[in-house]
Design an enzyme around this catalytic site. Sequence first.
Site, PDB file in Angstrom:
ATOM      1  N   ILE A   2       2.452  16.812  48.447  1.00  0.00           N
ATOM      2  CA  ILE A   2       0.898  16.583  47.837  1.00  0.00           C
ATOM      3  C   ILE A   2       0.380  15.809  46.607  1.00  0.00           C
ATOM      4  CG2 ILE A   2      -0.363  18.574  47.355  1.00  0.00           C
ATOM      5  CD1 ILE A   2       1.378  20.519  49.059  1.00  0.00           C
TER       6      ILE A   2
ATOM      7  N   TYR B 146      10.134  31.766  43.367  1.00  0.00           N
ATOM      8  CA  TYR B 146       9.198  31.195  43.674  1.00  0.00           C
ATOM      9  C   TYR B 146       7.574  31.430  43.809  1.00  0.00           C
ATOM     10  CZ  TYR B 146       6.086  27.094  46.002  1.00  0.00           C
ATOM     11  OH  TYR B 146       5.106  26.854  46.892  1.00  0.00           O
TER      12      TYR B 146
ATOM     13  N   ASP C 112       8.125  15.456  31.500  1.00  0.00           N
ATOM     14  CA  ASP C 112       8.219  16.536  32.046  1.00  0.00           C
ATOM     15  C   ASP C 112       7.205  17.965  31.507  1.00  0.00           C
ATOM     16  OD1 ASP C 112       8.872  19.318  33.041  1.00  0.00           O
ATOM     17  OD2 ASP C 112      11.368  18.845  32.651  1.00  0.00           O
TER      18      ASP C 112
ATOM     19  N   PRO D  22      -1.610  25.270  49.129  1.00  0.00           N
ATOM     20  CA  PRO D  22      -1.711  24.722  50.212  1.00  0.00           C
ATOM     21  C   PRO D  22      -0.802  25.947  50.580  1.00  0.00           C
ATOM     22  CG  PRO D  22      -0.863  23.769  48.279  1.00  0.00           C
ATOM     23  CD  PRO D  22      -1.662  24.709  47.584  1.00  0.00           C
ATOM     24  N   GLY D  23      -0.763  26.145  52.038  1.00  0.00           N
ATOM     25  CA  GLY D  23       0.726  26.860  53.267  1.00  0.00           C
ATOM     26  C   GLY D  23       2.182  26.122  53.131  1.00  0.00           C
ATOM     27  N   ILE D  24       2.364  26.014  54.468  1.00  0.00           N
ATOM     28  CA  ILE D  24       3.668  25.396  54.686  1.00  0.00           C
ATOM     29  C   ILE D  24       3.107  24.265  55.052  1.00  0.00           C
ATOM     30  CG2 ILE D  24       5.300  25.982  56.389  1.00  0.00           C
ATOM     31  CD1 ILE D  24       4.889  27.852  54.884  1.00  0.00           C
TER      32      ILE D  24
END
Length: 298
Positions: free
Chosen positions: A54, A194, A101, A224-226
């Site tokens: 993404i 998560y 990071d 976002p989804g899957i």
Amino acid sequence: MAPMPFRMNSVFMLPRWTRSIHNTTTHLRSFTTTRLRAQSDSRSAIVTGAGRGIGRAIALRLAQDGFDICVNDLDKNIEDVNNVVKEIHLLGRSSVAFCGDVSSMTSVQEMIAASVAGLGPLNVMVANAGIAQVGWPMEIKEADMRRMFEVNVFGVVNSSIAAAQQFIKQGTKGKILNAASGVSFRTDPLLPMYSASKAAVRSITQSFAIELGKHGITVNGYAPGIVQSAMWEHIDTEMGKINGLPQGENFNAFTKSIALRRTSIPEDAAKLVSYLAGPDSDYVTGQTILVDGGLVYN
């Protein structure tokens, strides 16, 4: 003495430990690209976790929208970062790479300094970096839980604070966009930490929106989804170890729960971020918008 930036294939690489950033604006103006604009007209964005998935899709979409991009990811993903920077350059935009990071505020501050030195004033911060872990709630290890929150929650907090400070220092409005997750709103039993970390992002987004509104800074989340990405490949594999389903079956099983009957691709989320980063969303703040094809209704 801090290490100087060095040129690599017409792209400036700035090491994550750079603390004293040297002005590279004059060098950036000499870039040979298909489309260069005056420095005063340029817009810049930072996208964290942008080496692939993404984040990569977001970085490329914002470059297509006319942004110059600072591409961030971890040191171990430097090759991916370099490739994204090259892709952005081919789109006619300037780009800098910064490996660091986001769970470290110092690293985030250095990243912003590097971006500003190389690309000019910051306009958009996309706090996209995140990690996922799979397991039953009672089996989560403390170290894993801490790392999850360090990246997914503290990474967002660090990025939001440092970006807001930069916007205020510049005397400009700005946009902060935080990665949440549509799955977190459904609270999947195999993704407890998560889900918790991403749900926290939603509350953090609202809190920062309230505080920063007086400065003309908007703060929103995208969920976002899957998504067909390396992260979901990892989730699918780890779920399979628990429920015994073959590789790909856990991922595909979600499809029947999605109204549009397909899983997402990274570009789906990137389109929403494009809207939230652009002027059409100037009166939108404190919102976390789902882009999951109809998996969660909120």
